[in-house]
Design a protein around this motif. Structure first.
Motif, PDB file in Angstrom:
ATOM      1  N   LEU A   2      36.089  66.136  46.333  1.00  0.00           N
ATOM      2  CA  LEU A   2      34.481  66.308  45.218  1.00  0.00           C
ATOM      3  C   LEU A   2      34.022  66.951  44.913  1.00  0.00           C
ATOM      4  CD1 LEU A   2      32.151  63.080  45.421  1.00  0.00           C
ATOM      5  CD2 LEU A   2      35.096  63.071  44.959  1.00  0.00           C
ATOM      6  N   SER A   3      34.713  67.733  43.288  1.00  0.00           N
ATOM      7  CA  SER A   3      33.769  69.214  43.110  1.00  0.00           C
ATOM      8  C   SER A   3      31.919  68.833  43.402  1.00  0.00           C
ATOM      9  CB  SER A   3      34.202  69.459  41.673  1.00  0.00           C
ATOM     10  OG  SER A   3      33.950  68.153  40.725  1.00  0.00           O
ATOM     11  N   ASP A   4      31.192  69.606  43.125  1.00  0.00           N
ATOM     12  CA  ASP A   4      29.909  69.946  43.520  1.00  0.00           C
ATOM     13  C   ASP A   4      29.603  69.557  42.308  1.00  0.00           C
ATOM     14  OD1 ASP A   4      29.691  71.752  45.300  1.00  0.00           O
ATOM     15  OD2 ASP A   4      29.519  73.147  44.897  1.00  0.00           O
ATOM     16  N   PRO A   5      29.879  69.194  40.509  1.00  0.00           N
ATOM     17  CA  PRO A   5      29.425  68.869  40.078  1.00  0.00           C
ATOM     18  C   PRO A   5      29.399  66.869  40.049  1.00  0.00           C
ATOM     19  CG  PRO A   5      30.501  70.295  38.787  1.00  0.00           C
ATOM     20  CD  PRO A   5      30.960  70.271  39.978  1.00  0.00           C
ATOM     21  N   LEU A   6      31.028  66.791  40.038  1.00  0.00           N
ATOM     22  CA  LEU A   6      31.363  65.282  40.093  1.00  0.00           C
ATOM     23  C   LEU A   6      30.305  64.998  41.688  1.00  0.00           C
ATOM     24  CD1 LEU A   6      32.924  63.027  39.922  1.00  0.00           C
ATOM     25  CD2 LEU A   6      34.407  63.503  40.467  1.00  0.00           C
ATOM     26  N   TYR A   7      30.277  65.728  43.142  1.00  0.00           N
ATOM     27  CA  TYR A   7      29.346  64.931  43.852  1.00  0.00           C
ATOM     28  C   TYR A   7      27.392  65.391  43.609  1.00  0.00           C
ATOM     29  CZ  TYR A   7      26.780  65.298  47.881  1.00  0.00           C
ATOM     30  OH  TYR A   7      25.652  65.197  49.113  1.00  0.00           O
ATOM     31  N   ASP A   8      27.159  65.956  42.550  1.00  0.00           N
ATOM     32  CA  ASP A   8      25.948  65.533  42.579  1.00  0.00           C
ATOM     33  C   ASP A   8      25.468  64.959  41.546  1.00  0.00           C
ATOM     34  OD1 ASP A   8      25.394  68.374  43.466  1.00  0.00           O
ATOM     35  OD2 ASP A   8      25.583  69.613  41.687  1.00  0.00           O
ATOM     36  N   PHE A   9      27.239  64.617  40.670  1.00  0.00           N
ATOM     37  CA  PHE A   9      26.952  62.965  39.840  1.00  0.00           C
ATOM     38  C   PHE A   9      26.500  62.000  40.560  1.00  0.00           C
ATOM     39  CE2 PHE A   9      29.223  59.834  37.776  1.00  0.00           C
ATOM     40  CZ  PHE A   9      28.410  59.615  36.433  1.00  0.00           C
ATOM     41  N   ILE A  10      27.501  61.802  41.807  1.00  0.00           N
ATOM     42  CA  ILE A  10      27.193  59.962  42.623  1.00  0.00           C
ATOM     43  C   ILE A  10      25.941  60.059  43.094  1.00  0.00           C
ATOM     44  CG2 ILE A  10      28.830  60.954  44.650  1.00  0.00           C
ATOM     45  CD1 ILE A  10      29.399  57.952  42.060  1.00  0.00           C
TER      46      ILE A  10
END
Length: 94
Positions: A2-10
């Protein structure tokens, strides 16, 4: 991975994927499915902002073709987003 923004999102929305301990092990497909099924409109807008509406539509449409994910989406969710992506991301085909 996962990209960092997607990881942060989830990780900020653990209620969407409560059954997973290692969020880095998730893929985009699992996050799209969980967000469309269990998220609210703001969650969807944030996800579309991270991945892009075209990518979310592409993932959704691929899942509809495979059949397995088609059964994992709630019928109303499947119907709504089929219509939504037809209107807002018509040029994206799986």
């Amino acid at each position: 991975m996962l990209s960092d923004p997607l990881y942060d999102f989830i990780t900020e929305r653990k209620h969407l994927i409560w059954y997973v301990k290692d969020y880095r092990a998730l893929n985009e497909e699992a996050i799209v499915e969980a967000t469309l099924n269990y998220g609210n409109w703001r969650d969807f807008q944030t996800l579309a902002g991270i991945l892009g509406i075209e990518r979310v539509a592409e993932i959704f449409r691929k899942q509809m073709v495979t059949g397995r994910q088609k059964g994992n989406y709630h019928p109303k969710t499947r119907h709504y987003f089929s219509l939504y992506f037809t209107r807002h991301a018509p040029d994206v085909y799986a």
